[in-house]
Design a protein around this motif. Structure first.
Motif, short mmCIF file in Angstrom:
data_model
loop_
_atom_site.label_atom_id
_atom_site.label_comp_id
_atom_site.label_asym_id
_atom_site.label_seq_id
_atom_site.Cartn_x
_atom_site.Cartn_y
_atom_site.Cartn_z
N GLY A 44 0.82 -1.20 0.04
CA GLY A 44 0.13 0.10 0.10
C GLY A 44 0.89 1.28 -0.08
O GLY A 44 0.68 2.22 -0.64
N THR A 97 -2.81 -5.45 -6.93
CA THR A 97 -3.28 -4.69 -5.62
C THR A 97 -2.60 -3.51 -6.00
O THR A 97 -3.06 -2.20 -5.82
N ILE A 101 -4.21 0.09 -6.69
CA ILE A 101 -4.20 1.39 -5.84
C ILE A 101 -3.49 2.52 -6.56
O ILE A 101 -4.21 3.68 -6.40
N ASN A 119 -6.64 2.00 -1.10
CA ASN A 119 -6.01 0.68 -0.14
C ASN A 119 -6.78 -0.19 0.20
O ASN A 119 -6.55 -1.60 0.48
N SER A 120 -8.05 0.11 0.69
CA SER A 120 -9.22 -0.78 1.05
C SER A 120 -9.47 -1.66 0.01
O SER A 120 -9.72 -2.94 0.26
N MET A 123 -6.66 -3.94 -0.50
CA MET A 123 -6.74 -5.12 0.58
C MET A 123 -7.73 -6.08 0.10
O MET A 123 -7.36 -7.40 0.30
N ALA A 161 -4.38 -0.62 5.50
CA ALA A 161 -4.94 0.43 4.65
C ALA A 161 -5.14 1.71 4.99
O ALA A 161 -4.28 2.75 4.29
N SER A 165 -2.39 4.36 3.80
CA SER A 165 -2.93 5.77 3.40
C SER A 165 -2.44 7.10 4.11
O SER A 165 -1.95 8.03 3.36
#
Length: 192
Positions: A44, A97, A101, A119-120, A123, A161, A165
């Motif tokens: 992330g 991922t 992102i 980021n969510s 995930m 996440a 962030s």
């Protein structure tokens, strides 16, 4: 700054983030099927700070180094066997991922709100890849794979996440202010 210097700088930053992923992967809380690690936090961070292109390249480099046997995966492990073992889906899932992102933030803007959303989503992508592969590699039912490879990681994943962030946006903005990172490729071209 010349284009060659920019390329060299981004190659160095990409390699640095591959190393950061390897270091944070060693922060592990062991669980029976799949450990909780700092890898997803690092993925992330890489994507939030570097965007889709260089964030994904840092993950590719990390996976290549780990696949070659360097112990950069969780619990100081490495080798191709980790990619095809029960946790391999999580490792492979880091690729989409990081891209998702970074891409989301490039389209929506590099701020905390967009970073949390991106980021969510990331995930969930990692958990989906990991759970699907866990089902296949460990020969589990879907409910067992979901119970062992998805559900226990939702809360921790959302916390990571949020951390990725918060830290990622701050670090990205500071790197841009220090002219160590550019906000987009147009800025790179202007300074060349």
């Amino acid at each position: 700054m010349k284009n060659e210097q920019l390329k060299l700088r981004m190659m160095i930053v990409t390699a640095l983030f591959a190393a950061i992923i390897g270091v944070l992967a060693q922060m592990t809380i062991p669980l029976p099927l799949v450990p909780i690690t700092g890898q997803t936090l690092a993925i992330g961070l890489a994507a939030t700070i570097l965007g889709s292109r260089y964030g994904t390249l840092s993950v590719i480099l990390y996976l290549i180094i780990g696949s070659a046997g360097v112990p950069v995966f969780a619990e100081f492990s490495g080798g191709v066997s980790k990619l095809i073992g029960p946790t391999g889906g999580y490792l492979v899932g880091f690729l989409p991922t990081a891209f998702i992102i970074g891409w989301f933030m490039e389209k929506r803007g590099f701020n905390f709100k967009n970073a949390v959303i991106a980021n969510s989503i990331g995930m969930l992508v990692t958990l989906t890849f990991g759970t699907a592969w866990l089902k296949i590699a460990a020969d589990l039912s879907w409910s067992a794979a979901f119970a062992g490879g998805f559900t226990p990681f939702i809360l921790v994943g959302l916390i990571k996440a949020s951390l990725a962030s918060w830290i990622g946006v701050i670090v990205r903005n500071r790197l841009i202010s220090a002219r160590l990172l550019f906000s987009d490729e147009k800025d790179q071209i202007k300074s060349a």
